[in-house]
Design a protein around this motif. Structure first.
Motif, PDB file in Angstrom:
ATOM      1  N   SER A  15       2.983  -5.442  -1.755  1.00 52.20           N
ATOM      2  CA  SER A  15       3.511  -4.230  -1.704  1.00 52.20           C
ATOM      3  C   SER A  15       3.836  -3.625  -3.231  1.00 52.20           C
ATOM      4  CB  SER A  15       5.062  -4.057  -1.024  1.00 52.20           C
ATOM      5  OG  SER A  15       4.753  -4.510   0.403  1.00 52.20           O
ATOM      6  N   GLY A  16       4.003  -4.426  -4.115  1.00 57.93           N
ATOM      7  CA  GLY A  16       4.193  -4.291  -5.721  1.00 57.93           C
ATOM      8  C   GLY A  16       2.913  -3.707  -6.173  1.00 57.93           C
ATOM      9  N   ILE A  17       2.014  -4.341  -5.947  1.00 55.64           N
ATOM     10  CA  ILE A  17       0.708  -3.983  -6.389  1.00 55.64           C
ATOM     11  C   ILE A  17       0.195  -2.699  -5.818  1.00 55.64           C
ATOM     12  CG2 ILE A  17      -1.808  -4.382  -6.397  1.00 55.64           C
ATOM     13  CD1 ILE A  17      -1.109  -7.360  -6.370  1.00 55.64           C
ATOM     14  N   VAL A  18       0.578  -2.226  -4.470  1.00 53.80           N
ATOM     15  CA  VAL A  18       0.148  -0.953  -4.066  1.00 53.80           C
ATOM     16  C   VAL A  18       1.074   0.037  -4.751  1.00 53.80           C
ATOM     17  CG1 VAL A  18       0.276   0.627  -2.070  1.00 53.80           C
ATOM     18  CG2 VAL A  18      -0.489  -1.776  -1.968  1.00 53.80           C
ATOM     19  N   SER A  19       2.263  -0.280  -5.015  1.00 57.06           N
ATOM     20  CA  SER A  19       3.460   0.699  -5.922  1.00 57.06           C
ATOM     21  C   SER A  19       2.909   0.998  -7.136  1.00 57.06           C
ATOM     22  CB  SER A  19       4.863   0.029  -5.841  1.00 57.06           C
ATOM     23  OG  SER A  19       5.165  -0.107  -4.412  1.00 57.06           O
ATOM     24  N   LEU A  20       2.186  -0.075  -7.954  1.00 59.46           N
ATOM     25  CA  LEU A  20       1.651   0.131  -9.190  1.00 59.46           C
ATOM     26  C   LEU A  20       0.791   1.080  -9.072  1.00 59.46           C
ATOM     27  CD1 LEU A  20       1.891  -3.271 -10.794  1.00 59.46           C
ATOM     28  CD2 LEU A  20       3.242  -1.678 -11.253  1.00 59.46           C
ATOM     29  N   VAL A  30       9.238  -4.594  -9.925  1.00 57.60           N
ATOM     30  CA  VAL A  30      10.447  -5.404  -9.119  1.00 57.60           C
ATOM     31  C   VAL A  30      10.183  -6.149  -8.170  1.00 57.60           C
ATOM     32  CG1 VAL A  30      12.478  -5.042  -8.053  1.00 57.60           C
ATOM     33  CG2 VAL A  30      12.204  -3.776 -10.089  1.00 57.60           C
ATOM     34  N   LEU A  31       9.123  -5.373  -7.302  1.00 57.53           N
ATOM     35  CA  LEU A  31       8.570  -6.210  -6.005  1.00 57.53           C
ATOM     36  C   LEU A  31       7.698  -7.303  -6.250  1.00 57.53           C
ATOM     37  CD1 LEU A  31       7.483  -3.235  -3.948  1.00 57.53           C
ATOM     38  CD2 LEU A  31       9.538  -4.775  -3.541  1.00 57.53           C
ATOM     39  N   ILE A  32       6.889  -7.258  -7.317  1.00 58.09           N
ATOM     40  CA  ILE A  32       6.184  -8.304  -7.665  1.00 58.09           C
ATOM     41  C   ILE A  32       7.080  -9.468  -8.252  1.00 58.09           C
ATOM     42  CG2 ILE A  32       4.319  -9.212  -9.487  1.00 58.09           C
ATOM     43  CD1 ILE A  32       3.111  -6.474  -9.069  1.00 58.09           C
ATOM     44  N   ILE A  33       8.167  -9.156  -9.118  1.00 62.74           N
ATOM     45  CA  ILE A  33       8.815 -10.170  -9.721  1.00 62.74           C
ATOM     46  C   ILE A  33       9.778 -11.001  -8.514  1.00 62.74           C
ATOM     47  CG2 ILE A  33      10.922 -10.643 -10.999  1.00 62.74           C
ATOM     48  CD1 ILE A  33       9.847  -8.719 -12.956  1.00 62.74           C
TER      49      ILE A  33
END
Length: 47
Positions: A15-20, A30-33
């Motif tokens: 989800s973090g990668i998609v947000s990026l 934040v999601l990746i961390i």
């Protein structure tokens, strides 16, 4: 329990990668961390 934490971590990181990719830098980071903390850190914390 460890398997559930790993699955949750993978979902958060993806989800973090998609947000990026969509341009939401802060939310993606934040999601990746959080995903990395839940995955390896959470597994070692709970077991």
């Amino acid at each position: 329990m460890a398997l559930l934490l790993w699955i949750l971590a993978v979902i958060l990181v993806v989800s973090g990668i998609v947000s990026l990719i969509r341009g939401q830098m802060l939310w993606g980071i934040v999601l990746i961390i959080v995903g990395l903390l839940v995955g390896p850190g959470g597994v070692s914390l709970f077991t």
